[in-house]
Write an enzyme that holds these catalytic residues in place. Structure first.
Site, mmCIF file in Angstrom:
data_model
loop_
_atom_site.group_PDB
_atom_site.id
_atom_site.type_symbol
_atom_site.label_atom_id
_atom_site.label_comp_id
_atom_site.label_asym_id
_atom_site.label_seq_id
_atom_site.Cartn_x
_atom_site.Cartn_y
_atom_site.Cartn_z
ATOM 1 N N GLU A 285 23.313 -2.571 -12.614
ATOM 2 C CA GLU A 285 22.213 -1.610 -12.546
ATOM 3 C C GLU A 285 22.800 -0.235 -12.188
ATOM 4 O O GLU A 285 23.561 -0.136 -11.221
ATOM 5 C CB GLU A 285 21.213 -2.030 -11.471
ATOM 6 C CG GLU A 285 20.472 -3.308 -11.748
ATOM 7 C CD GLU A 285 19.508 -3.632 -10.611
ATOM 8 O OE1 GLU A 285 18.452 -2.988 -10.534
ATOM 9 O OE2 GLU A 285 19.840 -4.513 -9.796
ATOM 10 N N ARG A 500 29.523 -15.703 -5.122
ATOM 11 C CA ARG A 500 29.568 -14.269 -4.850
ATOM 12 C C ARG A 500 30.635 -13.970 -3.800
ATOM 13 O O ARG A 500 30.891 -14.779 -2.908
ATOM 14 C CB ARG A 500 28.202 -13.820 -4.358
ATOM 15 C CG ARG A 500 28.099 -12.343 -4.020
ATOM 16 C CD ARG A 500 26.669 -11.981 -3.685
ATOM 17 N NE ARG A 500 26.544 -10.593 -3.279
ATOM 18 C CZ ARG A 500 25.388 -9.957 -3.157
ATOM 19 N NH1 ARG A 500 24.265 -10.586 -3.414
ATOM 20 N NH2 ARG A 500 25.354 -8.702 -2.773
ATOM 21 N N LYS A 510 23.256 -0.930 -1.314
ATOM 22 C CA LYS A 510 23.137 0.493 -1.663
ATOM 23 C C LYS A 510 22.248 1.212 -0.643
ATOM 24 O O LYS A 510 22.528 2.349 -0.238
ATOM 25 C CB LYS A 510 22.570 0.642 -3.071
ATOM 26 C CG LYS A 510 23.377 -0.067 -4.153
ATOM 27 C CD LYS A 510 22.707 0.090 -5.508
ATOM 28 C CE LYS A 510 23.410 -0.727 -6.589
ATOM 29 N NZ LYS A 510 23.087 -2.150 -6.522
#
Length: 790
Positions: A285, A500, A510
């Site tokens: 993204e 992950r 973020k």
């Protein structure tokens, strides 16, 4: 019979049977197989332990999309047509390769060796031939000879032989050849912890550090020796070359893949379109900077494609104009390139907005989607109330969806939802929502934007992606992934999940990094204390080291959290062989050499990398005034201290001279300078240590970085109850403004991010803040030195 009693017929232990009962789906499959076997064997007494093991293997190895063939394969087992695991494996493979699910029993019989019996004479003859061909090696190595490869070769030659009997024949013939084991044969090999002279010699050789260990496949994921904390030296491509993924066009063979009446025709068209090429994509993204976890994703997606001569796209998942900025698009591409990868093509999810809308209309017409008016706050949480609009007429939803598109609703007043339930229980995920925001590529053409759940799989299909590789948290979306592609009857890729990567002593969210920037705790997204990729580059981490680190983690499904030391160790290994050496003094003391002979050289040639002639040399100035680090001088002798004191000499690295103190010039307690004499190094005056120094230096600024947070898990409320912003390490940055560097460094350090080893200090990189007025260096990692070294 109780379900547990039926499971015990398979040869399972009581504990294993209880554990199996927890898996309702597997239990139901096993019980249906057992019930059929009991009938066909005319009672439970006919279900032998060997048959039970094969039945269990059938239930666990046959992907569920092929379970319509379970009765056929079960009957092959109960009738002894298939009487060993190798034949069963071949039968399962044959079923998976069947076109449109049709099975011809004659072809199945041939494929899995029905009726084929390998005699003991055949086994004996084959084993004899194999051992005769390697007889000299066997006689030399005796019982240390590795028979494993021969067993594998025998299994391939004697395709349907009893592997137990093959092993017994090998043991018998080797015993006959060599006789009983002697004391030497029984002697245990030297343990790794006890270093022999030979092992010490190997360790000192340049090649001894290369670890040739290979990854292993376990439960559909690659596991590597890095799990023990040791770097194994495999590149990501070497690691992924053996990844247990499906071949292009064989999507239907993977567990859980949904097969429809058109699946095989669509797969044929897919192969025709791609030519059988592997295709992957990295789909970030564009609303933030990539971090260390993304480095693993980049390496896996690009690395898997490269390992199989395929292609990988960089696809921006730009479906949320609210947070997307141009700097993030540029930053993502820069980091992909920095890691050494070039996308075969750069695409955007927004390229497909029109087609995505067409499919949404199709889903409504098929009564698989509906317009809902529940507010976002109403559907949050674990058990949101069901939508009262779920069963509204599709004609009504079609009109309302068009109204959404033309701007007749406010934001939050309507969404398009899909009629399905995800694995974690989430009901009817949102496919479209209203956002009155201009899109960076489509402008104001749209006021409805698709969600990730809706967009991701459909864009994968449009781009003919063969392997949709993603992190483990997306496993709960796999069913919706397959459901959507099949609902609109298009090509369906296969989703594979891997664990992950998380890192201690940092945050990667973020939103949280933005708070750190806003609060002035870090300077920007590329502050070297962060673990964004741009920050790691600025700190001086080589992209090669980041890639090696990602490869060392393997392709396991487990979510892992790594200590930064593990990454820094790989960085140090890479820089040790690539970073040019230089001398820099962080806290200088001036030394006046009172007797430097006129014959002393004005400059000295120093190797850029010791032991590497190809790395070249550089010249360092030498004069009667030099500067050493304050830590390398003490007025009084101390036990174990090996450097310069008023009574102890020290050598100057590379110069060939030894210093002796004559006088210490002080103002109060402050040392202003030291007067010293020098003499050439000889056998009689060889000092206990050699220290770094500079002459005719240039000033520079050196930034010393440490952990940003005090706790390894700053987001853990039990450890840091007041939140991650309260856990900032006040000593995470120390700026040294008075450091002195050898003048040759000023020329070499003209390019940002260039790495150097400051001798005896650590590894440093040129910061982009460097200008004509000041050199600025960031500490990357310290040197790996023995504890207590003085």
């Amino acid at each position: 019979m109780e379900a547990t009693d039926k499971l015990l017929l398979l040869g399972l232990t009581e504990q294993k049977a209880k554990e199996t009962r927890k898996n309702e789906f597997l239990t139901s499959v096993l019980i249906s197989i057992i019930d059929q076997a009991v009938v066909e064997c005319k009672g439970t007494s006919g279900v032998s332990r060997e048959l039970g093991k094969l039945l269990y293997t059938l239930a666990t190895k046959l992907p569920k999309q092929f379970h319509s063939h379970l009765p056929l394969l079960t009957s092959y087992l109960t009738s002894n047509k298939i009487d060993q695991e190798a034949k069963l494996t071949a039968a399962i493979k044959f079923v998976q390769n069947s076109v449109n699910g049709s099975i011809r029993t004659a072809e199945l019989d041939a494929a899995c060796g029905v009726g084929v019996v390998v005699s003991l004479d055949q086994i004996e003859s084959t084993v004899q031939c194999m051992l005769d061909a390697r007889k000299p090696d066997i006689l030399k190595q005796r019982y240390k000879f590795n028979v494993g490869p021969l067993l594998a070769e025998a299994r391939n030659t004697l395709l349907w032989a009893d592997t137990k009997k093959v092993k017994e024949e090998f043991d018998l013939q080797i015993l006959t050849l060599l006789g009983p084991k002697t004391d030497d044969d029984l002697a245990k090999p030297t343990k790794a912890g006890k270093k022999t002279a030979e092992s010490k010699e190997k360790k000192s050789s340049p090649d001894a550090s290369k670890d040739t260990s290979k990854p292993t496949v376990c439960n559909g994921a690659i596991s590597s020796p890095q799990d023990t904390g040791k770097s194994e030296g495999l590149s990501i491509m070497e690691l992924l070359r053996n990844a247990p993924f499906h071949k292009p066009g064989e999507n239907h063979k993977t567990d859980g893949y949904v097969i429809t009446s058109s699946t095989h025709d669509i797969l044929k068209q897919h192969l025709k379109h791609t030519g059988g090429q592997v295709r992957t994509r990295f789909p970030p993204e564009p609303n933030g900077i990539l971090h260390i976890g993304h480095a693993k994703a980049i390496n896996i997606n690009f690395g898997y494609a490269a390992a199989h001569n395929g292609t990988c796209y960089l696809r921006y998942d730009d479906t949320n104009p609210e947070k997307e900025e141009e700097k993030f698009f540029v930053g993502i591409k820069d980091m992909v390139n920095w890691l050494g990868y070039t996308p075969a093509k750069i695409t955007h999810s927004s390229d497909n907005f029109e087609q995505l809308f067409v499919w949404a209309v199709q889903l409504i017409k098929q009564d698989m989607a509906y317009v809902c008016h529940q507010k976002p706050e109403e559907v949050r949480g674990r058990d949101p109330p069901p939508s009262p609009w779920r069963e509204r007429p599709k004609e009504e939803s079609l009109k309302l969806f068009q109204d959404m598109k033309t701007g007749k609703f406010d934001e939050g007043q309507a969404t398009l939802r899909l009629k399905l339930t995800l694995e974690e229980g989430k009901v009817d995920p949102v496919a479209y929502r209203i956002k009155y925001l201009s899109h960076h590529r489509t402008g104001d053409s749209w006021c409805i934007y698709p969600t990730y759940d809706y967009t991701h799989c459909l864009c994968d299909s449009i781009e003919q992606i063969t392997h949709s590789l993603c992190t483990k948290e997306f496993q709960t979306r796999r069913s919706s992934y397959y459901w959507l592609c099949n609902a609109v009857n298009i090509y369906c890729p296969v989703q594979w999940e891997y664990g992950r990567l998380n890192m201690h002593y940092t945050v990667v969210s973020k939103r949280k990094i933005a708070k750190l920037i806003e609060g002035g705790f870090v300077s920007d997204w590329d502050d070297p204390r962060l673990f964004t990729l741009s920050a790691l580059r600025r700190r001086g981490f080589p992209s090669e080291a980041v890639n090696k680190f990602c490869a060392s983690l393997g392709l396991t499904g487990a979510q892992i959290t790594i200590h930064p030391d593990a990454l820094e160790a790989v960085v140090r290994d890479v820089l040790n062989t690539t970073a040019h050496r230089s001398m820099v003094v962080l806290d200088p003391i001036r030394i006046n050499i009172t007797n430097l002979p006129s014959s002393a050289p004005a400059s000295i040639s120093v190797p850029n990398i010791p032991g590497s002639d190809s790395a070249g040399t550089h010249q360092v100035a030498f004069a009667n005034t030099v500067y050493i680090d304050s830590s390398d001088f003490r007025e009084e002798d101390e036990r174990g201290y090996r450097r310069l004191t008023t009574h102890q000499s020290v050598g100057l690295r590379h110069s060939g001279y030894v210093l002796r103190v004559c006088a210490v010039n002080k103002q109060g307690d402050e040392i202003l300078s030291i007067d010293a004499t020098c003499e050439e190094v000889s056998v009689s005056n060889k000092p206990k240590a050699f220290i770094h120094w500079v002459a005719e230096p240039v000033k520079c600024q050196v930034r010393l970085y440490d952990r940003l947070f005090l706790h390894e898990s700053p987001e853990d409320a039990s450890l840091v109850p007041e939140g991650f912003l309260s856990d900032i390490n006040p000593a995470s940055l120390t700026v040294v403004t008075g450091a002195l560097a050898d003048r040759s460094l000023a020329v070499a350090a003209s390019t940002p991010y260039t790495s150097f080893q400051f001798e005896r200090v650590g590894f440093f990189a040129v910061d982009p803040d460097t200008s004509d007025d000041i050199l600025v260096f960031n500490r990357t990692v310290g040197l790996k030195e023995d504890k207590g070294k003085n």
